[in-house]
Design an enzyme around this catalytic site. Structure first.
Site, PDB file in Angstrom:
ATOM      1  N   ASN A 152       8.834  24.721 -34.476  1.00  0.00           N
ATOM      2  CA  ASN A 152       8.729  24.780 -33.014  1.00  0.00           C
ATOM      3  C   ASN A 152       7.470  24.077 -32.535  1.00  0.00           C
ATOM      4  O   ASN A 152       6.458  24.048 -33.236  1.00  0.00           O
ATOM      5  CB  ASN A 152       8.754  26.244 -32.526  1.00  0.00           C
ATOM      6  CG  ASN A 152       7.367  26.811 -32.344  1.00  0.00           C
ATOM      7  OD1 ASN A 152       6.680  26.574 -31.346  1.00  0.00           O
ATOM      8  ND2 ASN A 152       6.919  27.582 -33.339  1.00  0.00           N
ATOM      9  N   PHE A 156       2.837  26.779 -25.873  1.00  0.00           N
ATOM     10  CA  PHE A 156       2.396  27.854 -24.967  1.00  0.00           C
ATOM     11  C   PHE A 156       3.106  27.784 -23.605  1.00  0.00           C
ATOM     12  O   PHE A 156       2.452  27.786 -22.554  1.00  0.00           O
ATOM     13  CB  PHE A 156       0.884  27.801 -24.738  1.00  0.00           C
ATOM     14  CG  PHE A 156       0.036  28.213 -25.914  1.00  0.00           C
ATOM     15  CD1 PHE A 156       0.600  28.779 -27.055  1.00  0.00           C
ATOM     16  CD2 PHE A 156      -1.342  28.031 -25.878  1.00  0.00           C
ATOM     17  CE1 PHE A 156      -0.199  29.156 -28.129  1.00  0.00           C
ATOM     18  CE2 PHE A 156      -2.146  28.408 -26.955  1.00  0.00           C
ATOM     19  CZ  PHE A 156      -1.575  28.959 -28.077  1.00  0.00           C
ATOM     20  N   SER A 218      -2.496  27.919 -33.060  1.00  0.00           N
ATOM     21  CA  SER A 218      -1.231  27.205 -32.867  1.00  0.00           C
ATOM     22  C   SER A 218      -1.461  25.715 -33.073  1.00  0.00           C
ATOM     23  O   SER A 218      -2.451  25.165 -32.586  1.00  0.00           O
ATOM     24  CB  SER A 218      -0.687  27.457 -31.461  1.00  0.00           C
ATOM     25  OG  SER A 218       0.390  26.570 -31.190  1.00  0.00           O
ATOM     26  N   ASN A 220       0.319  23.439 -31.730  1.00  0.00           N
ATOM     27  CA  ASN A 220       1.062  22.731 -30.687  1.00  0.00           C
ATOM     28  C   ASN A 220       0.295  22.502 -29.389  1.00  0.00           C
ATOM     29  O   ASN A 220       0.855  22.030 -28.410  1.00  0.00           O
ATOM     30  CB  ASN A 220       2.353  23.495 -30.384  1.00  0.00           C
ATOM     31  CG  ASN A 220       3.222  23.633 -31.613  1.00  0.00           C
ATOM     32  OD1 ASN A 220       3.370  22.686 -32.385  1.00  0.00           O
ATOM     33  ND2 ASN A 220       3.769  24.820 -31.837  1.00  0.00           N
ATOM     34  N   THR A 221      -0.985  22.851 -29.371  1.00  0.00           N
ATOM     35  CA  THR A 221      -1.853  22.542 -28.237  1.00  0.00           C
ATOM     36  C   THR A 221      -3.023  21.733 -28.763  1.00  0.00           C
ATOM     37  O   THR A 221      -3.776  22.203 -29.629  1.00  0.00           O
ATOM     38  CB  THR A 221      -2.367  23.834 -27.561  1.00  0.00           C
ATOM     39  OG1 THR A 221      -1.257  24.548 -27.014  1.00  0.00           O
ATOM     40  CG2 THR A 221      -3.350  23.512 -26.443  1.00  0.00           C
ATOM     41  N   LYS A 258      -6.091  35.414 -34.674  1.00  0.00           N
ATOM     42  CA  LYS A 258      -4.940  34.844 -35.398  1.00  0.00           C
ATOM     43  C   LYS A 258      -5.335  33.507 -36.004  1.00  0.00           C
ATOM     44  O   LYS A 258      -5.830  32.618 -35.308  1.00  0.00           O
ATOM     45  CB  LYS A 258      -3.743  34.677 -34.461  1.00  0.00           C
ATOM     46  CG  LYS A 258      -2.458  34.285 -35.205  1.00  0.00           C
ATOM     47  CD  LYS A 258      -1.230  34.498 -34.355  1.00  0.00           C
ATOM     48  CE  LYS A 258       0.047  34.261 -35.143  1.00  0.00           C
ATOM     49  NZ  LYS A 258       1.260  34.595 -34.400  1.00  0.00           N
ATOM     50  N   ASN A 289      -0.481  32.018 -38.570  1.00  0.00           N
ATOM     51  CA  ASN A 289       0.352  31.264 -37.639  1.00  0.00           C
ATOM     52  C   ASN A 289       1.261  30.324 -38.432  1.00  0.00           C
ATOM     53  O   ASN A 289       1.320  30.396 -39.665  1.00  0.00           O
ATOM     54  CB  ASN A 289      -0.556  30.487 -36.666  1.00  0.00           C
ATOM     55  CG  ASN A 289       0.037  30.352 -35.278  1.00  0.00           C
ATOM     56  OD1 ASN A 289       1.215  30.042 -35.133  1.00  0.00           O
ATOM     57  ND2 ASN A 289      -0.768  30.591 -34.261  1.00  0.00           N
TER      58      ASN A 289
END
Length: 406
Positions: A152, A156, A218, A220-221, A258, A289
């Protein structure tokens, strides 16, 4: 007249597109409702017929339908009574079991009641950003069916602090709700002050959460994982702790950090140095994560898709990291273990490596709503078979075995 015809044609095309979308959603909803009815009679029907049907839908559509089912509480209510050996303390509360739902499923705190119905011991919502944002462009979720994994790159996507806060306040006002709910905090993609975003999250959700999660892991940022570096993390956590101590209510709300599974051992040592300092301490860790590694899925046609990988390919990586962090913290910092848990045996491995609690998500996509009961029943049996009285007795008992696998 030609302009009118052109306009009418465009309108017709839009209507057809809407109808197609509606048809997909309706078909998915019908499959979901059928699955719920079947589940109440026979779980095997769900696994054999319903879950494969739902997986024919786009991954993000299936996710949205699952959230809706839990939101409106049309999902099955678990009939499993948690065994005493699964009961475990959690910062002044008593969990009936150590199995939680990981952040990423219920991003906006819409489905907490339904998730509790499934039998989770605790629920984590989010990731929540201060201001609402769309996240990354679609498609951004991909199923790797052979590996039972997911990639994925949601980025966010969030309705923002205030929308989630109102839902949690409403939840807390209900006399019949006494669940443990954590809030996973993130930063906005275009923020000018990342630290301020987390500080705001602590201020907003500290009074209504049972624990908070600082998510700097994460993939993805852009730039987010840089906040795990020693100096940046120390600065962030000092501000977070200062804010928590200034809360009028719930000023001892536990703070979890995390972590990424892609950290080096030196990175982990730096993080432990930071979290052992009084001004930048945390109450717990979440390991881990999603991973950007593709070592376990090199043959998959989706291996080149950007994003975080979760599910079985992450399992060993996260378990070894749990053992490493357990050892580095001398077992004094509670760990929530995440990554590739699909069975009670998987959960047991995470716990004996050093996790006090575990979370699932990806397996729910493939196994369906009975997953939670199945994990709990198998975990309880394993605890007894191995000669332990309670799940807390298992924590870290085989840490050295997993350290040898690194």
């Amino acid at each position: 007249m030609d302009q009118d015809h052109l306009k009418n044609a465009k309108n017709a095309t839009r209507r057809i597109g809407r109808l197609r979308s509606l048809g997909i959603v309706t078909a998915g909803a019908a499959a979901l409702v059928a699955g719920i009815a079947a589940y109440k009679k026979q779980d095997q029907l769900v696994r054999t017929f319903v879950m494969p049907a739902v997986r024919l839908l786009p991954a993000e559509t299936s996710h949205q339908l699952a959230v809706l089912a839990c939101k409106y509480r049309v999902c099955p209510v678990s009939q499993y009574e948690d065994e005493q050996n699964l009961h475990t303390p959690f910062f002044g509360r008593m969990l009936s079991n150590p199995i939680g739902i990981a952040a990423g499923f219920d991003k906006n705190a819409e489905a907490v009641g339904g998730l509790q119905d499934l039998g989770f011991g605790f629920i984590e919502v989010g990731t929540v950003t201060p201001v609402a944002q769309e996240g990354n462009p679609k498609p951004r979720v991909f199923r790797l069916a052979e590996e039972k994994a997911i990639i994925n790159r949601y980025g966010f996507n969030s309705e923002g602090h205030q929308a989630v806060l109102q839902r949690l306040r409403l939840l807390r006002s209900k006399e019949d709700f006494n669940g443990v709910v954590g809030v996973n905090l993130g930063r906005n993609k275009s923020t000018m002050s990342p630290i301020a975003d987390y500080v705001q999250g602590v201020r907003v959700f500290g009074p209504v959460a049972d624990y908070l999660v600082i998510n700097v892991s994460s993939p993805n940022t852009k730039g987010l994982r840089d906040m795990q570096t020693k100096d940046k993390l120390r600065e962030l956590l000092e501000e977070v702790n200062d804010t928590r101590s200034s809360l009028d209510k719930n000023k001892n709300v536990p703070i979890f950090l995390k972590l990424s599974p892609d950290l080096s051992l030196d990175d982990m040592k730096d993080i432990v140095w930071v979290i052992k300092r009084k001004k930048s301490r945390v109450d717990g860790l979440i390991v881990s994560n999603t991973t950007v590694s593709r070592d376990q899925i090199e043959s998959s046609k989706l291996a080149e898709e950007a994003g975080g990988l979760s599910g079985p390919p992450l399992k060993s990586l996260s378990t070894v990291m749990i053992a490493q962090m357990y050892q580095l913290t001398d077992g004094k910092v509670p760990i929530i273990g995440v990554g590739g848990i699909a069975t009670g045996s998987d959960a047991y491995e995470k716990i004996e490596a050093g996790a006090s609690y575990v979370q699932v998500y990806t397996a729910l996509v493939y196994e369906g709503p009975a997953l939670v009961e199945n994990i709990k029943a198998e975990l309880s049996a394993l605890i007894t078979q191995q000669g332990y009285t309670n799940v807390a007795d298992v924590v870290g008992t085989n840490c050295k075995f997993y350290l040898a696998k690194k």
